[in-house]
Scaffold this active site. Structure first.
Site, PDB file in Angstrom:
ATOM      1  N   HIS A  86      -9.761  -6.792   9.413  1.00  0.00           N
ATOM      2  CA  HIS A  86     -10.507  -6.433   8.211  1.00  0.00           C
ATOM      3  C   HIS A  86     -11.842  -5.759   8.538  1.00  0.00           C
ATOM      4  CE1 HIS A  86      -7.881  -9.767   7.033  1.00  0.00           C
ATOM      5  NE2 HIS A  86      -7.908  -9.304   5.807  1.00  0.00           N
ATOM      6  N   GLU A 142       0.824  -1.205   0.000  1.00  0.00           N
ATOM      7  CA  GLU A 142       0.000   0.000   0.000  1.00  0.00           C
ATOM      8  C   GLU A 142       0.862   1.259   0.000  1.00  0.00           C
ATOM      9  OE1 GLU A 142      -2.558  -3.298   1.158  1.00  0.00           O
ATOM     10  OE2 GLU A 142      -0.551  -2.657   1.794  1.00  0.00           O
TER      11      GLU A 142
END
Length: 328
Positions: free
Chosen positions: A132, A63
Site C-alpha cells: 500500500h 480493478e
C-alpha cells in the site's frame, strides 16, 4: 483583505468532485467503497446522500472490471471518475489503462477518445507496508496517450479535476496518502493549468525539482539551506506526463545546479528521465553534476524507522544540495 478559506487536502478534493457533478450531469464517481463508506480516505463522504447511487457507484472488488467499465462509459459519452484505492492495486488494471484507454485514439485513427479520470492514492510514510506504499506514478508517466497529474497543494487538489475531465484523453491523478490530512488556505476557486510546472520558491543557487508530498520536504530543505546562505529554488513538477521541460530548463539555466527528488526507486526512475533531459538540453549551463534523492531499492518496510530510512527525507535533500554546491 479576505482570509483564504482553510480546508484540508481531502476536503478540497471533495469540493472538486461535488462541483464537477453539479456542473455536468455526465460526471459520476465509481470505485470500491466510494458510496456508503465514503471512500477509503473519506474523500467522497456525504456525496452518496447528495447525488444518489446512480452517480456515486460502489463497485465490486475488481480493478480490472471497474476501470474497464469506466472506459466503456467514457466511450459512450459519459465523464467517469474512477477511484482506485491505492496505486499498488492499479496494477490489476494495467491492461485496461495501458492497452485500452491510452491507445484508443491512436488505434481508431482519431475517431474515438476516452475522457476518463482515474484517481488513486500513492506514496508511503503512514506505515501501510509494501502493498500500500509504493510510488508507481513514474511507471505511468512512461506511457503515451495519458496525462499524469500529482497535486501537492490545496489549490491543485481542488483545481486539477475539472480540466482533467475536459481532457478528451485519459488522465491519472495521483494523490499522495500523506497529504489527505494537510490543511491550508484555498486561495483560488479557479481551475489549474494541467500542462505546466510551478516555481514554488524562487532562488538563484540550486534547483530542487520534485512533486507530490516530496514538495513539502523540498521546501523544508530550502529553508534549512537558506540558513546556510544557499538561495534555493523549488520546482513543483505537478504534471509528470507531459513533463514541462521549459520550466525545468529555465530554472537550471538560472541556478546552474540541480537536485531531483523522487519517491520512486532510483533504477529506471522519473528522476533519471529528468536528469537525462537536463543533460540533453542544459548540460553547458551546469556548474556541477545533477544529483538525485530517491527511495531505497527495497519494498517499503512497515516498521516506522525503516520506512523513514527508505524514503527521501529533508536531511538527505539538504546533503545532496550541499554536495552540488561544493559545500560537502
Amino acid at each position: 483583505m479576505n482570509t483564504p478559506a482553510r480546508v484540508s487536502y481531502r476536503e478540497a478534493l471533495r469540493q472538486a468532485l461535488r462541483e464537477a457533478m453539479q456542473r455536468d450531469p455526465r460526471v459520476f464517481l465509481m470505485g470500491e467503497d466510494v458510496g456508503k463508506y465514503g471512500g477509503t480516505y473519506a474523500v467522497s463522504k456525504g456525496l452518496l446522500e447528495e447525488f444518489g447511487p446512480e452517480r456515486i457507484r460502489d463497485t465490486p472488488l475488481s480493478e480490472l472490471a471497474f476501470v474497464g467499465a469506466g472506459i466503456g462509459a467514457a466511450l459512450g459519452g459519459m465523464r467517469p471518475i474512477v477511484e482506485v484505492m491505492t496505486v499498488n492495486f492499479s496494477l490489476l488494471a494495467l491492461d485496461q489503462i495501458v492497452n485500452s484507454a491510452a491507445l484508443y485514439r491512436h488505434m481508431s485513427g482519431g475517431q474515438f477518445s476516452v475522457p476518463l479520470v482515474i484517481r488513486m492514492a500513492t506514496g508511503a510514510g503512514r506505515q501501510l507496508a509494501a502493498q500500500h506504499s509504493h510510488s508507481l506514478e513514474g511507471w505511468y508517466a512512461h506511457i503515451p496517450g495519458i496525462r499524469i497529474l500529482t497535486p501537492a497543494t490545496i489549490d491543485d487538489a481542488r483545481g486539477m479535476l475539472w480540466p482533467a475531465l475536459e481532457d478528451p484523453d485519459p488522465v491519472l491523478i495521483f494523490e499522495h496518502a500523506q497529504l489527505y490530512n494537510m490543511e491550508g488556505g484555498l486561495t483560488s476557486d479557479g481551475q489549474v493549468d494541467i500542462a505546466r510546472a510551478r516555481v514554488r520558491r524562487p532562488g538563484a543557487q540550486v534547483s530542487l525539482i520534485t512533486y507530490g508530498a516530496c514538495l513539502w520536504k523540498a521546501l523544508e530543505a530550502a529553508e534549512a539551506l537558506a540558513g546556510e546562505g544557499v538561495d534555493t529554488e523549488v520546482i513543483d513538477l505537478r504534471v509528470l506526463r507531459p513533463l514541462d521541460s521549459d520550466t525545468i530548463m529555465a530554472s537550471v539555466r538560472k541556478t546552474h545546479r540541480a537536485v531531483v527528488i523522487d519517491e520512486g526507486w532510483r533504477s529506471g526512475s522519473l528522476a533519471a528521465e529528468i536528469m537525462a533531459r537536463i543533460m540533453e538540453q542544459a548540460f553547458y549551463d551546469l556548474d556541477a553534476p545533477v544529483a538525485r534523492v530517491c527511495s531505497e531499492e527495497v519494498p517499503i518496510p512497515y516498521a516506522k524507522h525503516l520506512e523513514d530510512a527508505a524514503l527521501p527525507q529533508m536531511p538527505k535533500i539538504v546533503a545532496a544540495a550541499r554536495q552540488v554546491c561544493g559545500m560537502a
